[in-house]
Write a protein that holds these residues in place. Structure first.
Motif, PDB file in Angstrom:
ATOM      1  N   ALA A  69      -8.994 -20.189 -11.809  1.00  0.00           N
ATOM      2  CA  ALA A  69      -8.997 -19.883 -10.381  1.00  0.00           C
ATOM      3  C   ALA A  69      -7.673 -19.253  -9.977  1.00  0.00           C
ATOM      4  O   ALA A  69      -6.614 -19.559 -10.524  1.00  0.00           O
ATOM      5  N   GLY A  70      -7.738 -18.329  -9.000  1.00  0.00           N
ATOM      6  CA  GLY A  70      -6.530 -17.734  -8.464  1.00  0.00           C
ATOM      7  C   GLY A  70      -5.848 -18.701  -7.512  1.00  0.00           C
ATOM      8  O   GLY A  70      -6.290 -19.827  -7.312  1.00  0.00           O
ATOM      9  N   SER A  71      -4.764 -18.268  -6.918  1.00  0.00           N
ATOM     10  CA  SER A  71      -4.018 -19.147  -6.019  1.00  0.00           C
ATOM     11  C   SER A  71      -4.751 -19.357  -4.700  1.00  0.00           C
ATOM     12  O   SER A  71      -4.495 -20.323  -3.993  1.00  0.00           O
ATOM     13  N   ILE A  72      -5.651 -18.435  -4.346  1.00  0.00           N
ATOM     14  CA  ILE A  72      -6.494 -18.617  -3.166  1.00  0.00           C
ATOM     15  C   ILE A  72      -7.927 -18.314  -3.553  1.00  0.00           C
ATOM     16  O   ILE A  72      -8.186 -17.736  -4.607  1.00  0.00           O
ATOM     17  N   GLU A  73      -8.859 -18.709  -2.707  1.00  0.00           N
ATOM     18  CA  GLU A  73     -10.256 -18.342  -2.912  1.00  0.00           C
ATOM     19  C   GLU A  73     -10.560 -17.099  -2.096  1.00  0.00           C
ATOM     20  O   GLU A  73      -9.882 -16.789  -1.109  1.00  0.00           O
ATOM     21  N   TRP A  74     -11.604 -16.396  -2.476  1.00  0.00           N
ATOM     22  CA  TRP A  74     -11.953 -15.151  -1.805  1.00  0.00           C
ATOM     23  C   TRP A  74     -12.211 -15.361  -0.312  1.00  0.00           C
ATOM     24  O   TRP A  74     -11.866 -14.524   0.521  1.00  0.00           O
ATOM     25  N   ARG A  75     -12.773 -16.492   0.047  1.00  0.00           N
ATOM     26  CA  ARG A  75     -13.082 -16.738   1.459  1.00  0.00           C
ATOM     27  C   ARG A  75     -11.817 -16.789   2.321  1.00  0.00           C
ATOM     28  O   ARG A  75     -11.897 -16.677   3.544  1.00  0.00           O
ATOM     29  N   ASP A  76     -10.655 -16.981   1.683  1.00  0.00           N
ATOM     30  CA  ASP A  76      -9.392 -17.029   2.422  1.00  0.00           C
ATOM     31  C   ASP A  76      -8.595 -15.733   2.312  1.00  0.00           C
ATOM     32  O   ASP A  76      -7.466 -15.661   2.819  1.00  0.00           O
ATOM     33  N   ALA A  77      -9.170 -14.715   1.693  1.00  0.00           N
ATOM     34  CA  ALA A  77      -8.395 -13.513   1.377  1.00  0.00           C
ATOM     35  C   ALA A  77      -7.962 -12.732   2.606  1.00  0.00           C
ATOM     36  O   ALA A  77      -6.951 -12.017   2.564  1.00  0.00           O
ATOM     37  N   LEU A  78      -8.682 -12.841   3.700  1.00  0.00           N
ATOM     38  CA  LEU A  78      -8.307 -12.127   4.921  1.00  0.00           C
ATOM     39  C   LEU A  78      -7.592 -13.034   5.923  1.00  0.00           C
ATOM     40  O   LEU A  78      -7.412 -12.652   7.078  1.00  0.00           O
ATOM     41  N   ARG A  79      -7.140 -14.190   5.464  1.00  0.00           N
ATOM     42  CA  ARG A  79      -6.487 -15.149   6.354  1.00  0.00           C
ATOM     43  C   ARG A  79      -5.012 -15.325   6.012  1.00  0.00           C
ATOM     44  O   ARG A  79      -4.381 -16.294   6.442  1.00  0.00           O
ATOM     45  N   GLN A  80      -4.443 -14.406   5.270  1.00  0.00           N
ATOM     46  CA  GLN A  80      -3.065 -14.535   4.819  1.00  0.00           C
ATOM     47  C   GLN A  80      -2.106 -13.818   5.779  1.00  0.00           C
ATOM     48  O   GLN A  80      -2.505 -12.890   6.495  1.00  0.00           O
ATOM     49  N   PRO A  81      -0.822 -14.207   5.787  1.00  0.00           N
ATOM     50  CA  PRO A  81       0.157 -13.497   6.613  1.00  0.00           C
ATOM     51  C   PRO A  81       0.333 -12.062   6.136  1.00  0.00           C
ATOM     52  O   PRO A  81       0.100 -11.741   4.960  1.00  0.00           O
ATOM     53  N   ALA A  82       0.750 -11.184   7.038  1.00  0.00           N
ATOM     54  CA  ALA A  82       0.802  -9.750   6.748  1.00  0.00           C
ATOM     55  C   ALA A  82       1.623  -9.436   5.504  1.00  0.00           C
ATOM     56  O   ALA A  82       1.236  -8.571   4.690  1.00  0.00           O
ATOM     57  N   GLU A  83       2.752 -10.124   5.324  1.00  0.00           N
ATOM     58  CA  GLU A  83       3.617  -9.802   4.191  1.00  0.00           C
ATOM     59  C   GLU A  83       2.983 -10.152   2.845  1.00  0.00           C
ATOM     60  O   GLU A  83       3.354  -9.597   1.810  1.00  0.00           O
ATOM     61  N   TRP A  84       2.030 -11.056   2.851  1.00  0.00           N
ATOM     62  CA  TRP A  84       1.375 -11.476   1.597  1.00  0.00           C
ATOM     63  C   TRP A  84       0.663 -10.311   0.919  1.00  0.00           C
ATOM     64  O   TRP A  84       0.607 -10.229  -0.303  1.00  0.00           O
TER      65      TRP A  84
END
Length: 385
Positions: free
Chosen positions: A46-61
């Protein structure tokens, strides 16, 4: 046409219309969400996040290596025609063997990876992600993949302005014009962003094509709003692509007025700058319908029961003191009766009357229109008084 529902009924009795509209407080009911994200054994880990959270990250990420790794995954999952499949955790790590297996399976239409779609957020969600990574300094390959995805959406649109659930077309209800689960509205919102300059790296030809596609989509929405006794109401979840008549999908998704999908449609229409008279009529008609079909004095209760397969049951309780607004997923056209349908395809008028698996495996009641009525629509009407 009946005046609507006051909602004074219990889960154990058939439901019938009452007298006149009733307004309600904000609901606190939150349904159990079914997670459809699966890796299917494609990821090495697994990656550090799941795909369902991919658009919920801070801009710099989105400028970092983890964002680029996931964006590279999307390039692997992108079908040669430009779209993406659904229900996969595209953030999970992929080794070389997994990548080669995905490419082989994409060539087979009988495999899910070979069936690009706009269902369950597929394609337009991946496009938004690629745009963020590219805008944060990502490589040119992300812009190229984004443009390829836009071309896919444009090609998938029917001449009448609608979108099928799957493209290339798949036999069965998959080829219907699909509002269900926000499919068509999701595609339209993404294309509207392209048309209005949200993504400045998109060339003028695609911007013009996106603008034309949105205009056709709006025409389709206006043409499919269901009218009962001369009064505009809401929309069915799917339509025949030839006749534009409301139609069925799965056995428990019958011709009806949708208390869920219609909210997204209204919100999309309210996002159109300087709405026409036709758009204003459509919004007003739908909002009036939502007000008339609210269900009052009811609560959807999760009743724990270890003896049941999922450990609980869902029942509708009569609770005038604590109840907040609910809407049914489906309403019978002409009567505004809430419809509950099992896998046998038989319409019933109480949640308790359908089989357990469907009762707890589908969202039949929710607070879908609460924010629309209390916040979004009043703000829209004030702006376009």
């Amino acid at each position: 046409m009946h005046a609507g529902w006051s909602g004074n009924w219990s889960d154990h009795l058939p439901v019938g219309p009452r007298n006149g509209p009733t307004r309600f407080r904000r609901t606190t009911f939150l349904p159990v969400l079914l997670c459809l994200l699966v890796s299917g054994g494609l990821g090495a880990q697994a990656g550090s996040i799941e795909w369902r959270d991919a658009l919920r990250q801070p801009a710099e990420w989105y400028a970092g290596p983890e964002a680029a790794r996931i964006a590279d995954n999307l390039l692997v999952y992108q079908h040669p025609i430009g779209g993406w499949p659904k229900n996969l955790d595209m953030a999970a790590a992929l080794d070389q063997e997994a990548k080669e297996r995905i490419r082989r399976q994409q060539a087979t239409r009988d495999h899910d990876l070979g069936r690009p779609t706009i269902d369950n957020g597929a394609t337009y969600t991946q496009l938004r992600y690629l745009a963020r990574v590219y805008a944060a300094g990502g490589g040119e390959r992300y812009r190229e993949a984004f443009n390829k995805g836009i071309d896919y959406l444009l090609e998938a649109q029917y001449p009448n302005g609608g979108w099928p659930q799957y493209y290339p077309l798949r036999k069965g209800y998959y080829s219907h014009i699909t509002f269900n689960d926000g499919a068509m509205i999701g595609a339209l919102e993404l294309l509207r962003e392209v048309a209005t300059g949200t993504y400045p790296f998109v060339d003028r030809r695609r911007v013009r094509a996106a603008r034309a596609a949105v205009e056709k989509g709006v025409e389709l929405i206006l043409a499919t709003q269901i009218e009962v006794d001369g009064q505009l109401t809401a929309w069915c979840a799917q339509y025949d692509p030839q006749t534009l008549e409301p139609t069925t999908a799965r056995a428990y998704e019958l011709v009806s007025l949708s208390g869920a999908e219609s909210v997204g449609i209204v919100n999309f229409l309210m996002g159109i700058p300087e709405p026409t008279v036709a758009i204003t009529r459509a919004v007003e008609g739908a909002v009036d319908w939502f007000e008339r079909v609210q269900l009052s004095e009811l609560r959807l209760i999760r009743q724990e029961n270890p003896a049941l397969p999922k450990g609980y049951d869902l029942i509708v309780g009569f609770d005038p003191e604590h109840a907040t607004p609910l809407w049914a997923r489906f309403y019978e056209i002409g009567t505004n009766y809430p419809m509950f349908v099992g896998r046998d395809g038989v319409v019933r008028y109480a949640l308790s009357e359908i089989e357990y698996e469907r009762r707890v495996g589908y969202r039949w009641l929710n607070d879908w229109a609460t924010e629309l009525l209390e916040k979004d629509y009043p703000a829209w009407r004030k702006a376009w008084n």
